[in-house]
Motif scaffolding. Structure first.
Motif, PDB file in Angstrom:
ATOM      1  N   MET A 165       0.812  -1.217   0.000  1.00 63.97           N
ATOM      2  CA  MET A 165       0.000   0.000   0.000  1.00 63.97           C
ATOM      3  C   MET A 165       0.847   1.269   0.000  1.00 63.97           C
ATOM      4  O   MET A 165       0.310   2.370  -0.148  1.00 63.97           O
ATOM      5  N   ASN A 166       2.139   1.133   0.179  1.00 65.13           N
ATOM      6  CA  ASN A 166       3.051   2.286   0.122  1.00 65.13           C
ATOM      7  C   ASN A 166       3.699   2.439  -1.250  1.00 65.13           C
ATOM      8  O   ASN A 166       4.529   3.320  -1.442  1.00 65.13           O
ATOM      9  N   ARG A 167       3.321   1.586  -2.181  1.00 66.68           N
ATOM     10  CA  ARG A 167       3.920   1.662  -3.517  1.00 66.68           C
ATOM     11  C   ARG A 167       3.530   2.973  -4.208  1.00 66.68           C
ATOM     12  O   ARG A 167       2.452   3.522  -3.954  1.00 66.68           O
ATOM     13  N   PRO A 168       4.388   3.479  -5.107  1.00 62.02           N
ATOM     14  CA  PRO A 168       4.117   4.755  -5.789  1.00 62.02           C
ATOM     15  C   PRO A 168       2.791   4.777  -6.547  1.00 62.02           C
ATOM     16  O   PRO A 168       2.230   5.850  -6.774  1.00 62.02           O
ATOM     17  N   PHE A 169       2.282   3.618  -6.932  1.00 67.93           N
ATOM     18  CA  PHE A 169       1.024   3.563  -7.683  1.00 67.93           C
ATOM     19  C   PHE A 169      -0.081   4.333  -6.982  1.00 67.93           C
ATOM     20  O   PHE A 169      -0.885   5.025  -7.625  1.00 67.93           O
ATOM     21  N   TRP A 170      -0.158   4.219  -5.644  1.00 65.46           N
ATOM     22  CA  TRP A 170      -1.274   4.803  -4.906  1.00 65.46           C
ATOM     23  C   TRP A 170      -1.206   6.323  -4.821  1.00 65.46           C
ATOM     24  O   TRP A 170      -2.197   6.973  -4.462  1.00 65.46           O
ATOM     25  N   SER A 171      -0.072   6.911  -5.131  1.00 64.43           N
ATOM     26  CA  SER A 171       0.051   8.370  -5.057  1.00 64.43           C
ATOM     27  C   SER A 171      -0.081   9.030  -6.430  1.00 64.43           C
ATOM     28  O   SER A 171       0.121  10.234  -6.567  1.00 64.43           O
ATOM     29  N   ARG A 172      -0.435   8.254  -7.454  1.00 65.15           N
ATOM     30  CA  ARG A 172      -0.613   8.801  -8.794  1.00 65.15           C
ATOM     31  C   ARG A 172      -1.902   9.619  -8.871  1.00 65.15           C
ATOM     32  O   ARG A 172      -2.948   9.200  -8.391  1.00 65.15           O
ATOM     33  N   THR A 173      -1.823  10.777  -9.527  1.00 63.16           N
ATOM     34  CA  THR A 173      -3.003  11.627  -9.681  1.00 63.16           C
ATOM     35  C   THR A 173      -4.111  10.922 -10.458  1.00 63.16           C
ATOM     36  O   THR A 173      -5.298  11.019 -10.114  1.00 63.16           O
TER      37      THR A 173
END
Length: 350
Positions: A173-181
């Motif tokens: 859940m900390n992977r960069p995918f989740w912070s993508r706009t």
């Protein structure tokens, strides 16, 4: 076969570069990969009844040093796009797939403007988003095992097993995918819940949501014993923080579902709620902070003459942000955008 998706090296003699056939803007046309393995590219009118999968992934390194064969031609793509196609579920490999880096001519700003304006519609209708988080890592299988066990409400495994699974699930859940706009549109707009994948593991959105700290509640606290263990408290805190972005998106997704099914098919109407969730998201092009948001808001109630900025990659970042601020103030009749801008400042370069 997958030997048609090969690394582009100096030793390879690539086939002719792909020439995109023009898209008909008058009928809101898009391209899809008719077969993501054999890779033929076809054009289709964007209609709600269209059936295809939208492949979502983290762009990562923008260098396009992998070559995908499309018919007799070739197209260089990023390693992330190449890997995402290779990890499609078996049942999706003979389906039509939409993937941005291939289906949109990235070298044509006019086409990018047109396609991004209708991105929200691309994710709606019968389409389903396949959200691929990236290659598997240590403990990925254990993380998905815990997700499924919690969702099924099967008897909780011994505490040691849960401890081993909590850490890789937190990492997932900390992977960069989740912070993508763009995940805002990808997760919120479709009527069908997205499928979440990592490596070769795939599960649906609701199954993952059942493993969130909010859903697990006291059951999770009992397992980790945070009151009697410093390590337990630290683990619970890290686990909860890892789900913060997911929880915000899940809230907007549920709100959107309620509006579409119980309020005449409307989309999300509260611009400020979407802006608040999007504060900590990131994108390779800063203008997408605006373009991703305006594509998922319902504007029918906005007064005549007040329009959100349309996607235009020929405009400077500052011009796009100024237009968005002006629209927010005029449509919302408040200055809350000024508060949000203090949090967005770290993303700005001008």
């Amino acid at each position: 076969m997958y030997d048609q998706i090969i690394p582009l090296t100096k030793k390879n003699m690539p086939p002719p570069h792909l020439e995109y056939q023009p898209i008909d803007h008058s009928i809101t046309q898009i391209r899809v990969l008719t077969n993501p393995i054999l890779c033929s590219l076809t054009r289709h009118s964007l209609q709600p009844e269209n059936d295809y999968e939208a492949l979502s992934y983290t762009w990562g390194d923008p260098t396009r040093d992998y070559l995908i064969s499309i018919g007799a031609a070739s197209l260089p793509v990023t390693k992330s796009a190449h890997d995402a196609l290779r990890h499609l579920r078996l049942e999706d490999r003979d389906r039509r797939v939409w993937i941005d880096v291939i289906c949109i001519n990235q070298d044509d700003n006019t086409e990018r403007n047109h396609q991004v304006e209708y991105m929200g519609q691309i994710f709606k209708g019968k389409s389903r988003v396949l959200a691929w988080l990236g290659p598997a890592g240590p403990g990925t299988d254990e993380a998905f095992e815990l997700i499924r066990a919690v969702s099924a409400r099967s008897p909780m495994k011994p505490a040691l097993d849960v401890w081993r699974a909590i850490e890789p699930l937190t990492a997932l859940m900390n992977r960069p995918f989740w912070s993508r706009t763009w995940i805002l549109q990808e997760a919120i707009c479709p009527e069908k819940a997205p499928l979440i994948g990592c490596g070769n593991q795939w599960e649906d959105w609701e199954t993952l949501a059942a493993a969130s700290p909010l859903a697990m509640g006291e059951e999770l606290e009992d397992v980790l014993n945070p009151k009697s263990s410093i390590l337990g408290r630290q683990t619970l805190k890290a686990y909860t923080r890892a789900f913060e972005m997911f929880s915000g998106i899940d809230y907007l997704r549920q709100q959107s579902y309620e509006l579409q099914h119980h309020h005449s098919g409307q989309d999300i109407t509260n611009l400020n709620e979407v802006l608040t969730v999007s504060i900590n998201t990131e994108c390779s092009d800063l203008r997408d902070h605006v373009f991703a948001i305006v594509g998922m808001i319902h504007f029918d109630g906005i007064a005549a003459g007040i329009h959100p900025p349309k996607p235009d990659y020929n405009k400077h970042v500052s011009e796009v942000y100024t237009e968005m601020a002006k629209f927010s103030i005029e449509s919302d009749k408040t200055l809350i955008i000024l508060f949000l801008c203090t949090h967005l400042r770290t993303h700005l370069t001008t």
